[in-house]
Write an enzyme that holds these catalytic residues in place. Structure first.
Site, PDB file in Angstrom:
ATOM      1  N   ASP A  11       1.028  -1.500  -0.314  1.00 17.64           N
ATOM      2  CA  ASP A  11      -0.034   0.153  -0.198  1.00 17.64           C
ATOM      3  C   ASP A  11       0.951   1.174   0.085  1.00 17.64           C
ATOM      4  O   ASP A  11       1.990   1.525   0.056  1.00 17.64           O
ATOM      5  CB  ASP A  11      -0.852  -0.113   1.098  1.00 17.64           C
ATOM      6  CG  ASP A  11      -1.392   1.244   1.352  1.00 17.64           C
ATOM      7  OD1 ASP A  11      -2.567   1.504   0.382  1.00 17.64           O
ATOM      8  OD2 ASP A  11      -1.697   1.615   2.592  1.00 17.64           O
ATOM      9  N   ASP A  13      -0.474   5.433   0.832  1.00 15.22           N
ATOM     10  CA  ASP A  13      -0.264   6.153   2.255  1.00 15.22           C
ATOM     11  C   ASP A  13      -0.201   5.686   3.237  1.00 15.22           C
ATOM     12  O   ASP A  13      -1.403   4.663   3.291  1.00 15.22           O
ATOM     13  CB  ASP A  13      -1.529   7.177   1.093  1.00 15.22           C
ATOM     14  CG  ASP A  13      -1.960   7.853   0.257  1.00 15.22           C
ATOM     15  OD1 ASP A  13      -0.713   8.242  -0.101  1.00 15.22           O
ATOM     16  OD2 ASP A  13      -1.942   7.142  -0.762  1.00 15.22           O
ATOM     17  N   ASP A 170      -1.675  -0.530   5.876  1.00 11.68           N
ATOM     18  CA  ASP A 170      -1.216   0.151   8.036  1.00 11.68           C
ATOM     19  C   ASP A 170      -2.839   0.375   8.471  1.00 11.68           C
ATOM     20  O   ASP A 170      -2.808   1.407   9.783  1.00 11.68           O
ATOM     21  CB  ASP A 170      -0.723   2.060   7.269  1.00 11.68           C
ATOM     22  CG  ASP A 170      -2.040   2.720   6.448  1.00 11.68           C
ATOM     23  OD1 ASP A 170      -2.076   3.960   6.925  1.00 11.68           O
ATOM     24  OD2 ASP A 170      -1.839   2.416   5.256  1.00 11.68           O
TER      25      ASP A 170
END
Length: 227
Positions: A11, A13, A170
């Site tokens: 991922d 961001d 995240d």
């Protein structure tokens, strides 16, 4: 039994780069331009891990914004790309891991809920662009996270079965998307308070302390089946 992964999907961001402050600022400015003031960082954290379109659809409905979503998307993207191109720091441990995996000839991909323009802007400024040639943005799939579309498309482009892929994420929606894709997940919560979210329960590795606790060597060994 070989537990090593055949490919790794990152991922972007909040996982690979600390871009959330830019997304917050871009969103705050767009909302202010449409008469919505007082949008705080805490308000923004509700949407971490959720695609930009979904975020704006929700905010538009909540605040009764008259402008169409496509207009809001274009406005936010324009502001974000300008901010991201100026400076978006890469998390040190993540840079180390990407470089180690690249050095070990692992196929790597990036799968993001951001627009293609945003992804390109961040990667060009990060110094990691050449190491992550396979990229899938939110614009290229039908459904955003927590649906698995973006990860499945990344696996397809890599030519690797989903079950042989490891995802680094995240946010809870991303971890859930990895689970639905049938992929193993390394979870590094950007917002530490989300570490107990049920979506992270399926993660193969969870760094509850976030990036401060992240151990690139441990993750490399886990991905390669050494530990």
């Amino acid at each position: 039994m070989d537990n090593s992964a055949a490919a790794v999907i990152f991922d972007l961001d909040g996982t690979l780069v600390d871009s959330e402050p830019h997304y917050y600022e871009a969103g705050r400015r767009v909302l202010a331009d449409h008469g919505v003031t007082g949008f705080t960082w805490q308000d923004h954290t509700r949407f971490i891990g959720i695609g930009t379109r979904q975020t704006l659809e929700t905010l538009r409905a909540e605040h009764g914004i008259a402008a169409p979503v496509e207009q809001l998307l274009a406005e936010k993207n324009r502001i974000y790309v300008r901010l991201a191109a100026h400076s978006t720091p890469v998390f040190t441990g993540m840079r180390t891991l990407v470089e180690q995996l690249h050095g070990a000839s692992y196929p790597l991909a990036l799968a993001s809920g951001s627009s293609r323009a945003a992804v390109e802007a961040v990667l060009e400024g990060s110094g990691l662009s050449a190491l992550l040639p396979v990229r899938v943005s939110a614009e290229e799939v039908a459904h955003g996270k927590p649906e698995p579309d973006v990860f499945l498309e990344a696996a397809r482009r890599l030519g690797v079965p989903p079950r042989r892929c490891v995802v680094l994420e995240d946010a809870p929606p991303g971890a859930e998307a990895a689970r639905r894709a049938g992929m193993r997940c390394v979870a590094v919560p950007y917002v530490r308070e989300t570490a107990t979210d049920p979506a992270f329960a399926s993660a193969g590795l969870l760094f509850a302390g976030g990036q401060d606790q992240f151990d690139a060597a441990r993750v490399f060994d886990w991905i390669t089946g050494r530990g």
